[in-house]
Design a protein around this motif. Structure first.
Motif, mmCIF file in Angstrom:
data_model
loop_
_atom_site.group_PDB
_atom_site.id
_atom_site.type_symbol
_atom_site.label_atom_id
_atom_site.label_comp_id
_atom_site.label_asym_id
_atom_site.label_seq_id
_atom_site.Cartn_x
_atom_site.Cartn_y
_atom_site.Cartn_z
ATOM 1 N N LYS A 31 46.204 87.992 51.759
ATOM 2 C CA LYS A 31 45.555 88.055 53.119
ATOM 3 C C LYS A 31 45.258 89.809 53.673
ATOM 4 O O LYS A 31 44.409 90.252 54.276
ATOM 5 C CB LYS A 31 46.499 87.380 54.383
ATOM 6 N N MET A 54 50.344 86.894 59.994
ATOM 7 C CA MET A 54 51.616 86.660 60.863
ATOM 8 C C MET A 54 51.956 85.003 60.941
ATOM 9 O O MET A 54 53.158 84.585 60.949
ATOM 10 C CB MET A 54 51.422 86.878 62.234
ATOM 11 N N THR A 55 50.962 84.383 60.554
ATOM 12 C CA THR A 55 51.307 82.714 60.479
ATOM 13 C C THR A 55 51.359 82.291 58.921
ATOM 14 O O THR A 55 51.376 80.962 58.734
ATOM 15 C CB THR A 55 50.163 82.131 61.314
ATOM 16 N N SER A 95 46.259 88.276 62.815
ATOM 17 C CA SER A 95 47.236 86.949 63.169
ATOM 18 C C SER A 95 47.208 85.974 61.809
ATOM 19 O O SER A 95 48.395 85.255 61.536
ATOM 20 C CB SER A 95 46.588 86.049 64.281
ATOM 21 N N GLU A 96 46.474 86.136 60.949
ATOM 22 C CA GLU A 96 46.531 85.294 59.634
ATOM 23 C C GLU A 96 47.881 85.965 58.724
ATOM 24 O O GLU A 96 48.163 84.958 58.142
ATOM 25 C CB GLU A 96 45.378 85.364 58.793
ATOM 26 N N GLN A 134 54.075 82.322 57.017
ATOM 27 C CA GLN A 134 55.312 81.461 56.992
ATOM 28 C C GLN A 134 55.017 79.977 57.512
ATOM 29 O O GLN A 134 55.574 79.060 56.866
ATOM 30 C CB GLN A 134 56.437 82.189 57.629
ATOM 31 N N ALA A 135 54.263 79.902 58.597
ATOM 32 C CA ALA A 135 54.161 78.554 58.788
ATOM 33 C C ALA A 135 53.369 77.512 58.071
ATOM 34 O O ALA A 135 53.467 76.341 58.193
ATOM 35 C CB ALA A 135 53.496 78.536 60.358
ATOM 36 N N GLU A 136 52.525 78.185 57.158
ATOM 37 C CA GLU A 136 51.816 77.449 56.231
ATOM 38 C C GLU A 136 52.447 76.790 55.052
ATOM 39 O O GLU A 136 52.290 76.098 54.482
ATOM 40 C CB GLU A 136 50.463 78.224 55.883
#
Length: 111
Positions: free
Chosen positions: A71, A40-41, A37-38, A43-45
């Motif tokens: 990652k 996949m997320t 999941s790290e 871009q949100a960071e």
């Protein structure tokens, strides 16, 4: 008379991707077929720049790519492989793995 208040759980079949076997310098290593999941997320960071300048947008995309590869290296590459892997080859390994797991593919693209 007692009413049943039990709620039936939604059943979701886990997406199952086979691990990816990679031969590197004559030794075989196994990379997980699971996407952490790290990754996949990421871009949100990162805040997308409002500046439409091409160089600013390209730098943003490079930063996202570097974060995803970092990652990947941290969470997917086995320790034994880390000890053998030359960082110049990390991009090729990441590319093969991301293609194997379908990272970045749109579900609506028909590909």
């Amino acid at each position: 008379m007692t009413e049943s208040t039990a709620v039936k759980a939604l059943s979701i079949k886990a997406k199952s991707r086979k691990p990816l076997l990679v031969e590197y310098d004559g030794v075989e290593y196994t990379l997980s077929g699971r996407i952490p999941s790290e990754i996949m997320t990421i871009q949100a960071e990162y805040k997308r720049p409002r500046n439409p300048a091409k160089d600013v947008q390209e730098q943003f995309q490079r930063d996202l790519g570097v974060a995803a590869i970092n990652k990947f290296y941290e969470l997917v590459v086995p320790d034994a492989f880390k000890g053998a892997l030359d960082m110049e080859d990390l991009g090729a390994v990441f590319e093969a793995w991301s293609e194997h797991v379908g990272l970045g593919e749109s579900k609506d693209s028909g590909n």
